[in-house]
Motif scaffolding. Structure first.
Motif, PDB file in Angstrom:
ATOM      1  N   GLY A 386      88.861 -46.841  94.147  1.00  0.00           N
ATOM      2  CA  GLY A 386      88.105 -48.057  94.363  1.00  0.00           C
ATOM      3  C   GLY A 386      86.797 -47.845  95.087  1.00  0.00           C
ATOM      4  O   GLY A 386      85.974 -48.745  95.197  1.00  0.00           O
ATOM      5  N   ALA A 387      86.566 -46.639  95.574  1.00  0.00           N
ATOM      6  CA  ALA A 387      85.287 -46.350  96.221  1.00  0.00           C
ATOM      7  C   ALA A 387      84.231 -46.118  95.147  1.00  0.00           C
ATOM      8  O   ALA A 387      84.503 -46.180  93.953  1.00  0.00           O
ATOM      9  CB  ALA A 387      85.420 -45.135  97.134  1.00  0.00           C
ATOM     10  N   ALA A 388      83.013 -45.808  95.560  1.00  0.00           N
ATOM     11  CA  ALA A 388      81.887 -45.800  94.637  1.00  0.00           C
ATOM     12  C   ALA A 388      81.967 -44.740  93.556  1.00  0.00           C
ATOM     13  O   ALA A 388      81.255 -44.815  92.576  1.00  0.00           O
ATOM     14  CB  ALA A 388      80.592 -45.624  95.438  1.00  0.00           C
ATOM     15  N   GLU A 389      82.832 -43.745  93.715  1.00  0.00           N
ATOM     16  CA  GLU A 389      82.847 -42.681  92.722  1.00  0.00           C
ATOM     17  C   GLU A 389      84.159 -42.606  91.969  1.00  0.00           C
ATOM     18  O   GLU A 389      84.324 -41.821  91.067  1.00  0.00           O
ATOM     19  CB  GLU A 389      82.589 -41.330  93.393  1.00  0.00           C
ATOM     20  CG  GLU A 389      83.819 -40.685  94.041  1.00  0.00           C
ATOM     21  CD  GLU A 389      84.368 -41.424  95.247  1.00  0.00           C
ATOM     22  OE1 GLU A 389      85.500 -41.148  95.657  1.00  0.00           O
ATOM     23  OE2 GLU A 389      83.660 -42.300  95.781  1.00  0.00           O
ATOM     24  N   ALA A 390      85.131 -43.407  92.343  1.00  0.00           N
ATOM     25  CA  ALA A 390      86.461 -43.294  91.760  1.00  0.00           C
ATOM     26  C   ALA A 390      86.838 -44.603  91.083  1.00  0.00           C
ATOM     27  O   ALA A 390      86.314 -45.666  91.417  1.00  0.00           O
ATOM     28  CB  ALA A 390      87.475 -42.977  92.854  1.00  0.00           C
ATOM     29  N   PRO A 391      87.741 -44.538  90.116  1.00  0.00           N
ATOM     30  CA  PRO A 391      88.174 -45.776  89.472  1.00  0.00           C
ATOM     31  C   PRO A 391      88.930 -46.654  90.451  1.00  0.00           C
ATOM     32  O   PRO A 391      89.453 -46.184  91.456  1.00  0.00           O
ATOM     33  CB  PRO A 391      89.098 -45.277  88.356  1.00  0.00           C
ATOM     34  CG  PRO A 391      89.577 -43.948  88.824  1.00  0.00           C
ATOM     35  CD  PRO A 391      88.426 -43.360  89.583  1.00  0.00           C
ATOM     36  N   PRO A 392      89.012 -47.955  90.169  1.00  0.00           N
ATOM     37  CA  PRO A 392      89.776 -48.850  91.041  1.00  0.00           C
ATOM     38  C   PRO A 392      91.273 -48.609  90.870  1.00  0.00           C
ATOM     39  O   PRO A 392      91.705 -47.908  89.959  1.00  0.00           O
ATOM     40  CB  PRO A 392      89.378 -50.239  90.532  1.00  0.00           C
ATOM     41  CG  PRO A 392      89.035 -50.021  89.096  1.00  0.00           C
ATOM     42  CD  PRO A 392      88.407 -48.663  89.034  1.00  0.00           C
ATOM     43  N   ALA A 393      92.058 -49.205  91.746  1.00  0.00           N
ATOM     44  CA  ALA A 393      93.510 -49.036  91.677  1.00  0.00           C
ATOM     45  C   ALA A 393      94.124 -49.852  90.538  1.00  0.00           C
ATOM     46  O   ALA A 393      95.308 -49.708  90.255  1.00  0.00           O
ATOM     47  CB  ALA A 393      94.134 -49.438  93.011  1.00  0.00           C
ATOM     48  N   ILE A 394      93.333 -50.695  89.908  1.00  0.00           N
ATOM     49  CA  ILE A 394      93.813 -51.510  88.784  1.00  0.00           C
ATOM     50  C   ILE A 394      93.703 -50.688  87.506  1.00  0.00           C
ATOM     51  O   ILE A 394      92.627 -50.219  87.144  1.00  0.00           O
ATOM     52  CB  ILE A 394      92.971 -52.792  88.639  1.00  0.00           C
ATOM     53  CG1 ILE A 394      92.984 -53.597  89.934  1.00  0.00           C
ATOM     54  CG2 ILE A 394      93.489 -53.649  87.476  1.00  0.00           C
ATOM     55  CD1 ILE A 394      91.924 -54.678  89.986  1.00  0.00           C
ATOM     56  N   ILE A 395      94.823 -50.533  86.810  1.00  0.00           N
ATOM     57  CA  ILE A 395      94.814 -49.792  85.545  1.00  0.00           C
ATOM     58  C   ILE A 395      94.212 -50.657  84.441  1.00  0.00           C
ATOM     59  O   ILE A 395      94.611 -51.802  84.241  1.00  0.00           O
ATOM     60  CB  ILE A 395      96.239 -49.371  85.147  1.00  0.00           C
ATOM     61  CG1 ILE A 395      96.793 -48.345  86.128  1.00  0.00           C
ATOM     62  CG2 ILE A 395      96.271 -48.830  83.724  1.00  0.00           C
ATOM     63  CD1 ILE A 395      96.220 -46.955  85.993  1.00  0.00           C
ATOM     64  N   SER A 396      93.232 -50.103  83.723  1.00  0.00           N
ATOM     65  CA  SER A 396      92.690 -50.730  82.522  1.00  0.00           C
ATOM     66  C   SER A 396      92.272 -49.615  81.579  1.00  0.00           C
ATOM     67  O   SER A 396      92.201 -48.449  81.965  1.00  0.00           O
ATOM     68  CB  SER A 396      91.496 -51.637  82.856  1.00  0.00           C
ATOM     69  OG  SER A 396      90.421 -50.871  83.383  1.00  0.00           O
ATOM     70  N   VAL A 397      91.982 -49.975  80.334  1.00  0.00           N
ATOM     71  CA  VAL A 397      91.603 -49.001  79.317  1.00  0.00           C
ATOM     72  C   VAL A 397      90.188 -49.293  78.831  1.00  0.00           C
ATOM     73  O   VAL A 397      89.873 -50.422  78.455  1.00  0.00           O
ATOM     74  CB  VAL A 397      92.570 -49.051  78.111  1.00  0.00           C
ATOM     75  CG1 VAL A 397      92.124 -48.070  77.026  1.00  0.00           C
ATOM     76  CG2 VAL A 397      93.994 -48.748  78.548  1.00  0.00           C
ATOM     77  N   PHE A 398      89.345 -48.275  78.859  1.00  0.00           N
ATOM     78  CA  PHE A 398      87.997 -48.372  78.290  1.00  0.00           C
ATOM     79  C   PHE A 398      88.027 -47.774  76.884  1.00  0.00           C
ATOM     80  O   PHE A 398      88.463 -46.642  76.690  1.00  0.00           O
ATOM     81  CB  PHE A 398      87.015 -47.595  79.170  1.00  0.00           C
ATOM     82  CG  PHE A 398      85.641 -47.425  78.550  1.00  0.00           C
ATOM     83  CD1 PHE A 398      84.713 -48.440  78.606  1.00  0.00           C
ATOM     84  CD2 PHE A 398      85.290 -46.242  77.913  1.00  0.00           C
ATOM     85  CE1 PHE A 398      83.449 -48.293  78.045  1.00  0.00           C
ATOM     86  CE2 PHE A 398      84.043 -46.076  77.343  1.00  0.00           C
ATOM     87  CZ  PHE A 398      83.115 -47.103  77.408  1.00  0.00           C
ATOM     88  N   LEU A 399      87.571 -48.559  75.902  1.00  0.00           N
ATOM     89  CA  LEU A 399      87.545 -48.070  74.530  1.00  0.00           C
ATOM     90  C   LEU A 399      86.139 -47.834  74.013  1.00  0.00           C
ATOM     91  O   LEU A 399      85.948 -47.108  73.040  1.00  0.00           O
ATOM     92  CB  LEU A 399      88.243 -49.073  73.594  1.00  0.00           C
ATOM     93  CG  LEU A 399      89.750 -49.229  73.761  1.00  0.00           C
ATOM     94  CD1 LEU A 399      90.281 -50.223  72.735  1.00  0.00           C
ATOM     95  CD2 LEU A 399      90.470 -47.899  73.632  1.00  0.00           C
ATOM     96  N   GLY A 400      85.146 -48.448  74.629  1.00  0.00           N
ATOM     97  CA  GLY A 400      83.792 -48.357  74.111  1.00  0.00           C
ATOM     98  C   GLY A 400      83.545 -49.444  73.071  1.00  0.00           C
ATOM     99  O   GLY A 400      84.473 -50.087  72.566  1.00  0.00           O
TER     100      GLY A 400
END
Length: 703
Positions: A386-400
């Protein structure tokens, strides 16, 4: 200049790889071993004796005197017990060098001395290490000389997995079985095996070893528990991909050479975003080999750093205020004849098999988001995610854009008729030719991102084994494949059934897709509206291991038993409590014995200065203000120290388990932050010469 070498000449020279086995083993023995590797055929002791003899002879030629079963217990590290090749002395007083098939296949470390979560009592000591012949043995050269390292699994006497490797191998068998089942439905009769392939990018920090040894927090906790930010951090982005300093370049050269010799395909190296932070990335390998290789990478980074007067820090957040370190787990599924099941092709809307695989993965991630989040949980990652360089603790999927558009078409109309194209990249400079753009941008805020022909799981902590996340990925996707196959295998009209199933999955699991800014507060609110879990800490994530849904899935595919899952949850709660206890006691020690005495000494200097200036007949306004501010912060620090001592003592008296871990997280960690705040402010006031240890600036800029 160092001695030049040809990478092709040294690559794999210390590995008992396929080429070495083919050269040294009798044809029948080689053939039997290949069947064991590729088909899981049992290896008889006579064959194992021949392999062991040749492996020993080869290792001795490399200078080896000892061998070890190299395994991965639930400590988060690797473990090894060394035995020499010497046998009982002959009457002449000489010794023979021997190594049997039994010694190759099976070892016997003490199972009660490793974390077992109650699976092994102290008096139940027997455990076994079993040769993982799918991951090549290698000779490691270090201060101990040369040692033959044999990758192994580690189980209890009663068969429970006590390590990271055993469930990983189980999950690889499961995903292979279910993926083959799925592609057979599409007419593939030639592929014989589907392997999860992994590329684990490794981030790390390098600091001067002498300065490292002057800080108890780095020594005991692996991170700085105190520390004010220097005037410059990473604001200018001048370190990222910047020119590599000569001292670091020399270190990287030696790391690469050592890794190449043991068959680790180290490919990419660069400066990362934070000062003193770097990254190493390998080429893909089968999941179990990639896990072994990543452990080798971490060990090599630490060992080689010492030779250069450096210390390699693998903690997820060693320095507050700058980027932490992660480990990007790039995951794909590849057949033995070279087909990547995650390759969408040029027209993904027409690639029905790919669309089924994709929507099955969406189903898997959505239904087991809590479990996937847990697989990346550790105490250090609580500070990073969740910090500026890491993903948040919430799981989601990026597909583009391209795949999201295809999914949206399926949801809206039940049919995808086109795919967006990437187009041309125009630079506006005549001397630079235009080139084809990718069909999607990258999203570094996404925890699980599709990146062309693979998924990149970005949540894993830099110290952690990538075994756990890949066990979860393999199994949840295998479950989704199995569920899909059960529907399609019964269908009278396969084409209609697969079309309907893809549409159903796309519609039902679209909520897990998010292509936007994962750092934004709007996303936190939106994720909550969608019903996605937000597990902000390790202690909140661990219960996902033992939900009925999780237990049922793992037992269905024989990856974990309920007892194994409950043991792992117990171990993780205990490890969290121990980690925070060490940090709290280190802070108490540092504040009480170093910082507060140093500040008291500084206040005396200030007080003496105030008196001297006043006696000289001049106002001591500035000195008096500094004295008042310093004294106020000193009082605040003392009170915070007393509170931390109290809550740490309370936690220490509690029984191990979830309640104790939650107390450490919500009470002790809060008290730790309260102590850090005044100490960090004091660091900005107190004379540098009076401060008892190196500052952030000393550590991250003077490497």
């Amino acid at each position: 200049m160092g001695e030049a070498f040809n990478v092709a000449d040294i690559f794999g020279e210390d590995v008992f790889n396929d080429a070495v086995m083919q050269e040294r083993l009798p044809k029948k023995v080689y053939k039997d071993l290949k069947k064991t590797i590729e088909e899981g055929k049992e290896l008889d002791l006579v064959t194992a004796d021949v392999i062991a003899h040749e492996m020993k002879e080869w290792a001795i030629e490399k200078g080896a005197t000892h061998y070890t079963h190299w395994f991965q217990p639930l400590t988060g590290f690797t473990a090894e017990k060394h035995d020499s090749f010497i046998s009982a002395p002959l009457p002449s007083g000489k010794v023979l060098m021997s190594f049997s098939g039994k010694e190759l296949i099976k070892g016997e470390p003490d199972a009660s001395s490793f974390p077992s979560g109650g699976l092994r009592a102290t008096f139940e000591a027997r455990g076994y290490t079993a040769w993982d012949c799918t991951s090549p043995a290698f000779v490691r050269h270090d201060a101990a000389g040369a040692t033959l390292c044999i990758p192994t699994a580690f189980c209890s006497y009663t068969g429970e997995a006590l390590d990271q490797k055993t469930p990983l191998l189980r999950s690889m068998e499961v995903i292979n079985e279910q993926a083959l089942r799925l592609i057979r439905l599409f007419g593939n009769t030639t592929s014989k095996k589907v392997t999860p392939c992994v590329g684990a990018e490794q981030e790390y920090f390098l600091v001067d070893a002498k300065k490292f040894k002057e800080r108890k927090d780095l020594i005991y906790a692996g991170r700085t528990l105190f520390g004010a930010m220097p005037p410059k951090g990473q604001e200018l982005d001048d370190h990222y991909f910047g020119t590599i300093r000569q001292r670091i370049a020399g270190f990287m050269k030696d790391v690469n050479e050592e890794l190449w010799k043991v068959g680790v395909s180290a490919k990419t190296q660069h400066n990362e975003a934070a000062p003193a932070q770097h990254e190493l990335a390998p080429i893909y390998a089968a999941a179990n080999v990639a896990v072994d290789h990543n452990h080798i990478v971490m060990q090599t980074l630490k060992r080689v750093a010492g030779k250069h007067g450096l210390k390699c820090i693998l903690h997820e957040k060693p320095f507050a205020g700058v980027n932490g370190s992660g480990k990007h787990d790039n995951w794909s599924l590849t057949t033995d004849d070279g087909k990547n099941l995650l390759d969408p092709g040029k027209t993904p809307h027409e690639n029905i098999q790919f669309l089924l695989v994709l929507t099955c993965i969406l189903k898997a991630v959505d239904e087991h988001a809590d479990l996937l989040r847990e697989s990346a949980a550790n105490p250090g990652n609580d500070h990073r995610l969740g910090a500026a360089e890491a993903p948040p603790a919430i799981i989601s999927v990026f597909l583009g854009e391209q795949l999201e558009d295809v999914i949206q078409q399926l949801v809206d109309t039940g049919e995808a008729t086109h795919s967006l194209k990437g187009g041309k990249m125009k630079t506006g400079v005549r001397a630079i030719p235009d080139f084809a753009k990718d069909t999607a941008d990258r999203n570094r805020t996404s925890p699980f991102a599709f990146t062309g022909n693979k998924f990149e799981f970005r949540m894993v902590g830099s110290r952690d084994s990538v075994a756990g996340p890949n066990v979860v990925l393999n199994t949840i996707v295998a479950e989704a494949f199995a569920d899909a196959c059960e529907v399609l295998e019964k269908a009278e009209d396969f084409e209609m059934a697969v079309h309907d199933l893809i549409k159903k999955y796309a519609s039902k699991y679209q909520r897990i897709i998010f292509n936007g800014d994962g750092y934004s507060e709007d996303w936190v609110a939106e994720a909550k509206r969608r019903g996605l879990p937000n597990l902000g800490s390790m202690v909140e994530a661990i219960p996902a291991l033992t939900t009925e849904k999780t237990v049922e899935m793992f037992e269905r595919f024989h990856v974990f038993t309920r007892a194994e899952l409950e043991s792992r949850a117990e171990i993780k709660f205990e490890n969290y409590s121990k980690a925070i206890n060490i940090e709290a006691r280190t802070m108490i020690d540092m504040a009480g014995k170093q910082f507060i005495p140093a500040v008291i000494g500084y206040t005396k200097t200030l007080a003496d200065t105030v008196l001297a200036v006043r006696e000289a007949g001049v106002k001591a306004t500035v000195q008096a203000e500094l004295l008042e501010e310093t004294s106020g912060l000193l009082i605040e620090a003392k009170r915070a120290l007393q509170n931390l001592e109290q809550v740490t003592e309370t936690a220490a008296g509690m029984e191990d388990g979830e309640e104790r871990a939650r107390y450490y997280h919500f009470e002790v960690c809060t008290a730790m932050e309260a102590l850090r705040a005044p100490i960090d402010k004091l660091e900005m006031i107190v004379d540098k010469e009076a401060w008892p240890m190196p500052s952030y600036g000393d550590l991250i800029f003077e490497v």
